[in-house]
Design an enzyme around this catalytic site. Structure first.
Site, PDB file in Angstrom:
ATOM      1  N   LYS A  45      -6.952   0.044   0.222  1.00  0.00           N
ATOM      2  CA  LYS A  45      -6.581   1.056   1.221  1.00  0.00           C
ATOM      3  C   LYS A  45      -5.632   2.096   0.609  1.00  0.00           C
ATOM      4  O   LYS A  45      -5.855   3.301   0.755  1.00  0.00           O
ATOM      5  CB  LYS A  45      -5.929   0.329   2.407  1.00  0.00           C
ATOM      6  N   SER A  46      -4.612   1.635  -0.093  1.00  0.00           N
ATOM      7  CA  SER A  46      -3.632   2.567  -0.683  1.00  0.00           C
ATOM      8  C   SER A  46      -4.309   3.499  -1.678  1.00  0.00           C
ATOM      9  O   SER A  46      -4.028   4.702  -1.726  1.00  0.00           O
ATOM     10  CB  SER A  46      -2.540   1.791  -1.419  1.00  0.00           C
ATOM     11  N   ARG A  95      -5.127   7.785  -1.507  1.00  0.00           N
ATOM     12  CA  ARG A  95      -4.663   8.665  -2.586  1.00  0.00           C
ATOM     13  C   ARG A  95      -5.838   9.330  -3.289  1.00  0.00           C
ATOM     14  O   ARG A  95      -5.777  10.520  -3.627  1.00  0.00           O
ATOM     15  CB  ARG A  95      -3.809   7.865  -3.578  1.00  0.00           C
ATOM     16  N   ARG A 116       6.920   5.028  14.824  1.00  0.00           N
ATOM     17  CA  ARG A 116       7.466   4.634  13.510  1.00  0.00           C
ATOM     18  C   ARG A 116       8.412   5.701  12.953  1.00  0.00           C
ATOM     19  O   ARG A 116       8.280   6.883  13.247  1.00  0.00           O
ATOM     20  CB  ARG A 116       6.309   4.353  12.536  1.00  0.00           C
ATOM     21  N   GLN A 171       5.523   5.014   0.168  1.00  0.00           N
ATOM     22  CA  GLN A 171       5.085   6.143   0.995  1.00  0.00           C
ATOM     23  C   GLN A 171       6.078   7.289   0.888  1.00  0.00           C
ATOM     24  O   GLN A 171       5.703   8.445   0.758  1.00  0.00           O
ATOM     25  CB  GLN A 171       4.920   5.706   2.454  1.00  0.00           C
ATOM     26  N   ASP A 217       3.196  -6.089   2.384  1.00  0.00           N
ATOM     27  CA  ASP A 217       2.091  -6.232   3.337  1.00  0.00           C
ATOM     28  C   ASP A 217       1.578  -7.673   3.407  1.00  0.00           C
ATOM     29  O   ASP A 217       0.846  -8.025   4.336  1.00  0.00           O
ATOM     30  CB  ASP A 217       0.931  -5.298   2.956  1.00  0.00           C
ATOM     31  N   ARG A 276       6.876  -6.591  12.547  1.00  0.00           N
ATOM     32  CA  ARG A 276       6.154  -7.745  11.982  1.00  0.00           C
ATOM     33  C   ARG A 276       7.014  -8.991  11.882  1.00  0.00           C
ATOM     34  O   ARG A 276       6.472 -10.097  11.863  1.00  0.00           O
ATOM     35  CB  ARG A 276       5.559  -7.388  10.610  1.00  0.00           C
ATOM     36  N   ARG A 323      -2.775  -6.921  10.180  1.00  0.00           N
ATOM     37  CA  ARG A 323      -2.345  -7.997   9.273  1.00  0.00           C
ATOM     38  C   ARG A 323      -1.860  -9.238  10.042  1.00  0.00           C
ATOM     39  O   ARG A 323      -1.994 -10.351   9.575  1.00  0.00           O
ATOM     40  CB  ARG A 323      -1.266  -7.497   8.309  1.00  0.00           C
TER      41      ARG A 323
HETATM   42  C1  S3P Z   1       1.772   1.852   1.271  1.00  0.00           C
HETATM   43  C2  S3P Z   1       3.085   1.494   1.098  1.00  0.00           C
HETATM   44  C3  S3P Z   1       3.754   0.475   1.900  1.00  0.00           C
HETATM   45  C4  S3P Z   1       2.756  -0.427   2.604  1.00  0.00           C
HETATM   46  C5  S3P Z   1       1.661   0.336   3.252  1.00  0.00           C
HETATM   47  C6  S3P Z   1       0.905   1.182   2.243  1.00  0.00           C
HETATM   48  C7  S3P Z   1       1.216   2.937   0.432  1.00  0.00           C
HETATM   49  O1  S3P Z   1       4.552   1.107   2.866  1.00  0.00           O
HETATM   50  O2  S3P Z   1       3.412  -1.238   3.546  1.00  0.00           O
HETATM   51  O3  S3P Z   1       0.732  -0.551   3.881  1.00  0.00           O
HETATM   52  O4  S3P Z   1      -0.024   3.059   0.355  1.00  0.00           O
HETATM   53  O5  S3P Z   1       2.007   3.663  -0.177  1.00  0.00           O
HETATM   54  P1  S3P Z   1       6.075   1.553   2.528  1.00  0.00           P
HETATM   55  O6  S3P Z   1       6.015   2.352   1.301  1.00  0.00           O
HETATM   56  O7  S3P Z   1       6.555   2.381   3.693  1.00  0.00           O
HETATM   57  O8  S3P Z   1       6.845   0.278   2.392  1.00  0.00           O
END
Ligand code: S3P
Length: 429
Positions: A20-21, A25, A122, A169, A314, A345, A389
């Protein structure tokens, strides 16, 4: 409601959804590249699809052919301008909202980023403050939450920014904005978080005295993003724990992303004595991959300290499930960021453990679980709180119940792993 019947055996070879990450990107960086990128194996999970929808709404040419996504990049110069604000719906996806804010703030586009109920609750102040310091005209609501409104036209100021929260993030948001400054913006990280942005954009990184110094400026050439996206390590973690705690399991997972800033849960499960082998490893790729082979094992308790949290953030809900079946006391410290994920969570984990009659204590930013390898509990209803999750962690926990369990709002798994219950059927069939 989804009914879970504890399975007799778990055995299959699975191909997991794309990471997913990396999917988010790859799509955003492909849009910033000067020509076409072909992204293979792109995730059809709701979160990365939110990113694609936002790019389409900005008139980025995006073509989807099954799991292949072709993006005609606009470089930095050719983005359309909009006289009226364009509404971008980020759905449930924090990564979409936070990374796009950096990218679109840098571009200075006229947009309004919105999200669903969970995303709108959030914290966004963490990105609003530094982006505003960089001269980006971005505003949230009175509490610093979405909707986020970006207005074009402010002069851009590069920044040197020690990250106050170890968040990939936040780091990525600042670096993406930094790509639009003539002078470099520098992010300083003292607790490492996932480094996909640095790797995929080939940004200069210097490591000194336990800190990472990452720079971005308009001098950076944005690389072509073509290639296959690896399987999602965070999805793999559910089966790593399922295979470990189920008494009769033999699971193969193919082409899983093994970026070392993501694999904390693998190290932790190995410390717990889990039987997980890496096969066919490709360690020298931009994003390393390998196959995982998981077999049943009696687990040992483990301690997870705050430095390790970003690398398994995660995976903590599913690691809590593993801890419930490890004989002895396991402890997690410094995990307060879990309170501001898709749901609180930590509260959701506490609920899940209570429903499964697990002996534990929880405090503001951590928990202790007094696990038992022979723990068994009555069939129960697990509340997912609409958090993917939590729903999947509860489903794996339900494998060890005495009788059927139910999971509320199971459809939320579509956020990251739409085929979770199909893979479940393959494993248990
Ligand atoms: C992610 C970073 C994480 C993670 C999220 C995806 C990313 O969040 O929990 O599911 O793709 O950069 P944080 O950077 O806010 O901890």
């Amino acid at each position: 409601m989804k009914t879970i019947t504890p399975p007799q055996r778990l055995a299959a070879t699975l191909q997991l959804p794309a990471d997913k990450s990396i999917s988010h990107r790859a799509a955003m960086f492909a849009a910033l590249h000067e020509s076409q990128s072909v992204l293979e194996g792109f995730s059809d999970a709701a979160d990365p699809q939110s990113t694609l929808q936002c790019l389409k709404a900005l008139n980025v040419p995006v073509e989807q052919n099954g799991d292949t996504v072709i993006i005609q990049g606009l470089g930095r110069e050719q983005w359309p301008t909009f006289s009226e604000p364009v509404t971008l719906d980020c759905g449930n996806s924090g990564t979409t909202m936070r990374l796009l804010s950096g990218l679109l703030g840098g571009l200075g586009l006229n947009v309004c980023l919105i999200g669903d109920e969970s995303l709108s609750a959030r914290p966004m102040k963490r990105i609003l403050d530094p982006l505003q310091q960089m001269g980006v005209d971005i505003q949230g609501d009175e509490q610093g939450r979405a909707p986020l409104r970006i207005t074009p036209g402010s002069p851009f100021k590069p920044m040197r920014y020690p990250l106050p929260i170890p968040s990939a993030q936040l780091k990525s948001c600042i670096l993406l904005a930094g790509l639009f400054g003539a002078d470099p913006t520098e992010v300083i990280e003292s607790v490492p978080s996932r480094d996909h942005t640095e790797r995929m954009l080939e940004l200069p990184v210097v490591e000194k005295n336990g800190r990472r110094y990452i720079k971005a400026s308009s001098a950076e050439v944005i690389p072509n993003q073509s290639g296959r996206i690896p399987g999602d390590f965070s999805a793999a973690a559910f089966w790593m724990v399922a295979g470990s705690i189920h008494p009769d399991a033999d699971i193969h997972l193919q082409q899983v992303g093994l970026n070392p800033t993501r694999t904390g849960a693998l190290d932790i499960l190995r410390r717990m004595d889990a039987q997980i082998q890496i096969e066919n490893e490709v360690a020298d790729a931009k994003e390393p991959t390998g196959d995982l082979h998981i077999q049943s094992r009696q687990l040992q308790p483990v301690e997870i300290g705050s430095q390790e949290i970003p690398n398994c953030i995660d995976e903590l809900p599913i690691l809590a499930v593993a801890m419930a079946f490890a004989d002895g006391v396991s402890r997690v410290e410094g995990a307060g960021e879990l309170r501001v994920k898709e749901t609180d969570r930590l509260a959701a984990i506490a609920d899940m453990l209570t429903a499964a009659e697990v002996d534990f204590d929880m405090w503001e930013d951590g928990f202790e679980i007094r696990g038992k390898s022979n723990h068994i509990f009555e069939g129960t209803v697990f509340k997912s709180y609409g958090d993917h999750r939590i729903a999947m962690a509860a489903a794996i926990l339900a494998m060890r119940a005495q009788s059927e369990c139910q999971i509320t709002q199971p459809e939320c798994i579509r956020i990251s792993y739409p085929t979770f219950f199909d893979d479940w059927a393959k494993l248990t069939g």
